[in-house]
Structures are given as structure tokens and as C-alpha cells.
Design a protein around this motif. Structure first.
Motif, PDB file in Angstrom:
ATOM      1  N   LYS A   1      38.365  54.889  37.248  1.00 62.84           N
ATOM      2  CA  LYS A   1      37.462  54.761  38.381  1.00 62.84           C
ATOM      3  C   LYS A   1      38.269  54.000  39.417  1.00 62.84           C
ATOM      4  CE  LYS A   1      32.947  54.402  36.129  1.00 62.84           C
ATOM      5  NZ  LYS A   1      31.796  53.503  35.904  1.00 62.84           N
ATOM      6  N   TRP A   8      37.875  51.252  42.931  1.00 64.58           N
ATOM      7  CA  TRP A   8      37.123  50.475  43.910  1.00 64.58           C
ATOM      8  C   TRP A   8      37.755  50.746  45.258  1.00 64.58           C
ATOM      9  CZ3 TRP A   8      32.720  48.246  44.662  1.00 64.58           C
ATOM     10  CH2 TRP A   8      32.555  47.335  45.699  1.00 64.58           C
ATOM     11  N   ASN A   9      36.973  51.324  46.158  1.00 63.35           N
ATOM     12  CA  ASN A   9      37.446  51.611  47.502  1.00 63.35           C
ATOM     13  C   ASN A   9      37.315  50.334  48.327  1.00 63.35           C
ATOM     14  OD1 ASN A   9      37.470  52.334  50.316  1.00 63.35           O
ATOM     15  ND2 ASN A   9      37.275  54.467  49.678  1.00 63.35           N
ATOM     16  N   LYS A  10      38.454  49.787  48.746  1.00 56.15           N
ATOM     17  CA  LYS A  10      38.468  48.509  49.464  1.00 56.15           C
ATOM     18  C   LYS A  10      37.788  48.602  50.826  1.00 56.15           C
ATOM     19  CE  LYS A  10      42.869  47.132  47.415  1.00 56.15           C
ATOM     20  NZ  LYS A  10      44.260  46.776  47.758  1.00 56.15           N
ATOM     21  N   LYS A  21      33.865  49.654  50.070  1.00 55.98           N
ATOM     22  CA  LYS A  21      33.310  48.765  49.044  1.00 55.98           C
ATOM     23  C   LYS A  21      32.374  49.530  48.100  1.00 55.98           C
ATOM     24  CE  LYS A  21      33.913  44.508  51.624  1.00 55.98           C
ATOM     25  NZ  LYS A  21      35.188  44.189  51.106  1.00 55.98           N
ATOM     26  N   LEU A  69      32.362  51.866  44.333  1.00 50.86           N
ATOM     27  CA  LEU A  69      33.028  52.254  43.102  1.00 50.86           C
ATOM     28  C   LEU A  69      32.882  53.755  42.960  1.00 50.86           C
ATOM     29  CD1 LEU A  69      34.426  50.993  40.616  1.00 50.86           C
ATOM     30  CD2 LEU A  69      32.184  51.031  39.504  1.00 50.86           C
ATOM     31  N   HIS A 124      42.685  51.566  47.340  1.00 49.94           N
ATOM     32  CA  HIS A 124      41.817  51.539  46.165  1.00 49.94           C
ATOM     33  C   HIS A 124      42.407  50.614  45.108  1.00 49.94           C
ATOM     34  CE1 HIS A 124      40.470  55.278  48.020  1.00 49.94           C
ATOM     35  NE2 HIS A 124      39.389  55.213  47.270  1.00 49.94           N
ATOM     36  N   ASP A 139      34.728  45.520  34.132  1.00 53.23           N
ATOM     37  CA  ASP A 139      33.284  45.653  33.950  1.00 53.23           C
ATOM     38  C   ASP A 139      32.732  44.326  33.453  1.00 53.23           C
ATOM     39  OD1 ASP A 139      32.999  48.261  34.777  1.00 53.23           O
ATOM     40  OD2 ASP A 139      32.831  49.112  32.768  1.00 53.23           O
ATOM     41  N   TRP A 143      27.683  45.953  35.243  1.00 48.33           N
ATOM     42  CA  TRP A 143      28.216  46.456  36.504  1.00 48.33           C
ATOM     43  C   TRP A 143      29.696  46.180  36.555  1.00 48.33           C
ATOM     44  CZ3 TRP A 143      24.249  42.543  36.795  1.00 48.33           C
ATOM     45  CH2 TRP A 143      24.738  41.254  36.841  1.00 48.33           C
ATOM     46  N   SER A 144      30.357  46.678  37.556  1.00 48.03           N
ATOM     47  CA  SER A 144      31.758  46.347  37.784  1.00 48.03           C
ATOM     48  C   SER A 144      31.820  45.006  38.506  1.00 48.03           C
ATOM     49  CB  SER A 144      32.434  47.419  38.636  1.00 48.03           C
ATOM     50  OG  SER A 144      33.723  46.992  39.018  1.00 48.03           O
ATOM     51  N   PHE A 150      33.652  44.151  40.860  1.00 48.90           N
ATOM     52  CA  PHE A 150      33.752  44.354  42.300  1.00 48.90           C
ATOM     53  C   PHE A 150      32.381  44.576  42.936  1.00 48.90           C
ATOM     54  CE2 PHE A 150      37.896  45.494  40.626  1.00 48.90           C
ATOM     55  CZ  PHE A 150      38.714  44.690  41.407  1.00 48.90           C
ATOM     56  N   GLU A 151      31.469  45.161  42.196  1.00 46.98           N
ATOM     57  CA  GLU A 151      30.100  45.354  42.689  1.00 46.98           C
ATOM     58  C   GLU A 151      29.280  44.075  42.601  1.00 46.98           C
ATOM     59  OE1 GLU A 151      28.876  49.811  41.464  1.00 46.98           O
ATOM     60  OE2 GLU A 151      29.267  48.475  39.781  1.00 46.98           O
TER      61      GLU A 151
END
Length: 114
Positions: free
Chosen positions: A12, A14-16, A19, A21, A39, A59, A105-106, A108-109
Motif C-alpha cells: 500500500k 501513503w500519498n504525501k 494524505k 492511503l 509516496h 498499521d 488503522w495505518s 499515517f491515518e
């Protein structure tokens, strides 16, 4: 080679910028290193939680009443569960542990959730 079954490598990202996933349609490779511009690539651990959800690095997992972060440990050469409140406290992440865990969740989220 009947004794060898290649494992499935999944990612997967994470689009910087947005924002978000997301699953990617393609990943770039240069000199054997995978990357995607803007990413952060997150690798599938090969493990599933108790609800059969795929578990990826970074995660956040719930085991009992504690939250853990899934991280790669270069020293041990394997996946670790690090305490979310203190990532320096970590233990190996094995199949037995994943069956008791729930993926929340991730990381980053979760910036807004922490």
C-alpha cells in the motif's frame, strides 16, 4: 523446485500530497529498489488479523487493551510489534500474535486520532 513457493509481495502507499492511503497500480524500480514518487511504500507482512484483514507495516494493532505499531526490525530481520506509546519497547510479531490482534488503522491515518 517443489519445496519453494514464492511469497506474494504486496504494498500500500501513503500519498504525501493527498494524505490518503491507497493501493497502487504500479511501483517504480531503480537498481532493485522499489519507490513511488511522493509516496511512502508500506509492505504487506504476510499476516492477517483475527478478522482476516491484511496487516501492513505501520498499521496500528489492538491486542487486549494495548495498541501496537507494526514495524520492520533490521537488527532482528523481522516484523515487530512496538508499543504505540513507547516504540522502543518491541517484541517479534508472529502469526500467533496476529490471530489475537485487530487492525485499527495505518499510523499515517492516525495523526488526528492520537
Amino acid at each position: 523446485m517443489d519445496f519453494f513457493t514464492p511469497r506474494k509481495l504486496m504494498f500500500k502507499a501513503w500519498n504525501k500530497e493527498t494524505k490518503l492511503l491507497m493501493r497502487l497500480n504500479s511501483i517504480d524500480c531503480k537498481k532493485g529498489e522499489l519507490f513511488k514518487k511522493d509516496h511512502v511504500l508500506l509492505q504487506f507482512t504476510g499476516l492477517y488479523d483475527k478478522q482476516q484483514d491484511e496487516i501492513y507495516e505501520m498499521d496500528v494493532m489492538l491486542i487486549g487493551s494495548e495498541k501496537f505499531l507494526v514495524m520492520w526490525d533490521e537488527t532482528r530481520n523481522g516484523w515487530n510489534l512496538a508499543l504505540l506509546t513507547n516504540p522502543s519497547v518491541a517484541k517479534p510479531f508472529l502469526k500467533e500474535s496476529s490471530g489475537k490482534a485487530t487492525r485499527l488503522w495505518s499510523y499515517f491515518e492516525s495523526e488526528k486520532k492520537l
